[in-house]
Design a protein around this motif. Structure first.
Motif, PDB file in Angstrom:
ATOM      1  N   SER A   1       0.823  -1.205   0.000  1.00 34.62           N
ATOM      2  CA  SER A   1       0.000   0.000   0.000  1.00 34.62           C
ATOM      3  C   SER A   1       0.857   1.256   0.000  1.00 34.62           C
ATOM      4  N   LYS A   2       1.957   1.241   0.741  1.00 33.78           N
ATOM      5  CA  LYS A   2       2.849   2.393   0.835  1.00 33.78           C
ATOM      6  C   LYS A   2       3.638   2.617  -0.442  1.00 33.78           C
TER       7      LYS A   2
ATOM      8  N   GLN B   1       1.347  -6.257  -6.668  1.00 33.76           N
ATOM      9  CA  GLN B   1       1.895  -6.398  -5.325  1.00 33.76           C
ATOM     10  C   GLN B   1       3.169  -7.242  -5.361  1.00 33.76           C
ATOM     11  N   GLY B   2       3.134  -8.310  -6.147  1.00 36.42           N
ATOM     12  CA  GLY B   2       4.301  -9.177  -6.247  1.00 36.42           C
ATOM     13  C   GLY B   2       5.518  -8.440  -6.764  1.00 36.42           C
ATOM     14  N   MET B   3       5.322  -7.550  -7.713  1.00 35.61           N
ATOM     15  CA  MET B   3       6.430  -6.764  -8.250  1.00 35.61           C
ATOM     16  C   MET B   3       7.016  -5.832  -7.191  1.00 35.61           C
ATOM     17  N   VAL B   4       6.116  -5.212  -6.411  1.00 33.19           N
ATOM     18  CA  VAL B   4       6.577  -4.307  -5.344  1.00 33.19           C
ATOM     19  C   VAL B   4       7.295  -5.093  -4.254  1.00 33.19           C
ATOM     20  N   TRP B   5       6.707  -6.227  -3.867  1.00 33.28           N
ATOM     21  CA  TRP B   5       7.342  -7.048  -2.835  1.00 33.28           C
ATOM     22  C   TRP B   5       8.705  -7.557  -3.295  1.00 33.28           C
TER      23      TRP B   5
ATOM     24  N   ALA C   1       4.599 -14.225  -5.467  1.00 33.83           N
ATOM     25  CA  ALA C   1       4.629 -13.876  -4.042  1.00 33.83           C
ATOM     26  C   ALA C   1       5.012 -15.085  -3.197  1.00 33.83           C
ATOM     27  N   GLN C   2       4.541 -16.259  -3.578  1.00 36.47           N
ATOM     28  CA  GLN C   2       4.883 -17.486  -2.844  1.00 36.47           C
ATOM     29  C   GLN C   2       6.391 -17.739  -2.890  1.00 36.47           C
TER      30      GLN C   2
END
Length: 230
Positions: free
Chosen positions: A28-29, A87-91, A132-133
């Motif tokens: 989110s950030k 999200q996966g790209m950011v993580w 993500a996994q």
């Protein structure tokens, strides 16, 4: 005889709080600036934003509007494919920079390695994306666990509370249902897996143990004890 272990992540190998208190706030950030920086230059980002526009009805050229949609989806814990991909790209950036470390229970880390060494084939099935996994297990607090897994499944095979999803997994694995043990902390997922013929163990790490006809375990050590009885 069990030859394959298929495991959930959240609440099973890893704490629920890690996803909700660490991963989601991090995405989110950092997601808005990530999109502003990459939407023109990175085809993979542009592709996912086009899907967000299609699903939401927001103009694909309205980057700030698409960001607002994604932030709302995060707040609602929506299981949308393009959100999970972004999200996966950011993580991934967070893991590679060292800002993020994947959470894994010590008992899960111990027995996943033991089961692999005993010749069991290990697979993951989670509502989080395959990317993500792999990040959670590849950059975990206990080290890199990706060498122990033979494959990963996400909701591309179907929802986790649908029996057909487990039949789809079985078709990909090419094994008999009774040789697969599915581990989860969600009863509805276990019921769906059982309908498809899989064996199951319900992970209940906290609170009272439910009065149920299916095997229940507090941790992976207890799962292992059940495995050895089969």
């Amino acid at each position: 005889m069990i030859r394959v272990v298929l495991t959930d992540i959240e609440g099973t190998t890893s704490s629920i709080s890690f996803v909700h208190d660490v991963l989601f706030p991090y995405a989110s950030k950092h997601l808005p600036e990530f999109i502003r920086t990459n939407h023109h230059t990175t085809p993979a980002v542009a592709e996912q934003l086009a899907l967000v526009a299609e699903k939401s009805g927001v103009d694909s050229k309205d980057v700030e509007g698409l960001i607002d949609v994604l932030q709302a989806w995060i707040s609602e814990d929506r299981k949308e494919g393009p959100l999970k991909a972004l999200q996966g790209m950011v993580w991934e950036q967070g893991y590679h920079s060292g800002e993020l470390k994947g959470d894994i229970y010590p008992d899960a880390a111990d027995y996943l390695q033991r089961w692999h060494d005993r010749g069991l084939r290990l697979f993951v099935y989670s509502s989080g994306s395959v990317k993500a996994q792999k990040l959670i297990f590849g950059f975990s607090t206990e080290g890199d666990f990706t060498p122990f897994f033979s494959g990963y499944f996400d909701t591309g095979v179907g929802g986790k509370k649908e029996a057909q999803s487990y039949r789809n997994i079985l078709a990909e694995l090419g094994v008999e249902p009774g040789t697969v043990l599915f581990l989860s902390d969600v009863e509805a997922e276990l019921s769906a897996a059982e309908e498809a013929g899989l064996k199951t163990v319900w992970l209940v790490r906290d609170g009272e143990l439910p009065d149920t006809g299916r095997p229940v375990a507090r941790d992976f050590a207890e799962v292992d004890a059940l495995l050895r009885k089969r």
